[in-house]
Design an enzyme around this catalytic site. Sequence first.
Site, PDB file in Angstrom:
ATOM      1  N   ALA A   1       0.843  -1.200   0.000  1.00  0.00           N
ATOM      2  CA  ALA A   1       0.000   0.000   0.000  1.00  0.00           C
ATOM      3  C   ALA A   1       0.877   1.248   0.000  1.00  0.00           C
ATOM      4  CB  ALA A   1      -0.924   0.010   1.223  1.00  0.00           C
ATOM      5  N   ASP A   2       0.333   2.310  -0.577  1.00  0.00           N
ATOM      6  CA  ASP A   2       1.038   3.590  -0.578  1.00  0.00           C
ATOM      7  C   ASP A   2       0.006   4.710  -0.534  1.00  0.00           C
ATOM      8  OD1 ASP A   2       3.949   4.742  -1.122  1.00  0.00           O
ATOM      9  OD2 ASP A   2       2.527   6.023  -2.186  1.00  0.00           O
TER      10      ASP A   2
END
Length: 220
Positions: free
Chosen positions: A97-98
């Site tokens: 995730a970012d």
Amino acid sequence: MTDLILASASPRRRELMKQAGLECRIIPAVGEEKAEADDPALLVEELSFQKAREVFEKVTGRQMIAPTRLPAYNGEAGDNITDGFSYFGSGPVVIGADTVVSYNHKVMGKPVDKDNAREMIDSIQGGEHEVFTGVTFIWPDEGCDKYVTFHELTRVMVYPMSSSMIEDYISGEEPYDKAGAYGIQGSFAINIKGINGDYNNVVGLPVSRLYRSLDIYGLI
């Protein structure tokens, strides 16, 4: 039980996974991600894919094989993307995730120093900005690798802040490991006027959509 691996050292993402009942191992991605996309939605998708791929290849000891992209849960009741799909593999499911903040078409990651944090907070106070989180999960299946990549968008409204309020906030430790220099779940909460979208997305992981996307592929 599926071997879920979270490719992030973020304690906030770990806690959200735990709250959703998603037991996982933590193996953070450590490589330097490079993305070409300027659009924040495409940017976070690209970076989340890079993080998930790095850890997937690390734990499997090989490069991804003929990766096939599949659609994420789209929010519709009774979503039957896979209709009867079940996963019986023994390989890991790696989640990357970012998160970035976008204001006036400018993407903000984590601040590099106090001046940068001040600039970020000053730009978002008194207005509305957007938070984008990209999520990718990868798993091996039937001689090939499959993955899902999506992004979630939440709009956040911030009350006007005086210079002294900004200085007080950036003098603490909270801003410096968070996109946009703030954490909605921390002391900055007193400055949040409202949100439109998924609160957990602003924390760092749209866990409800992730859960449903994992579920439709039989991965949980």
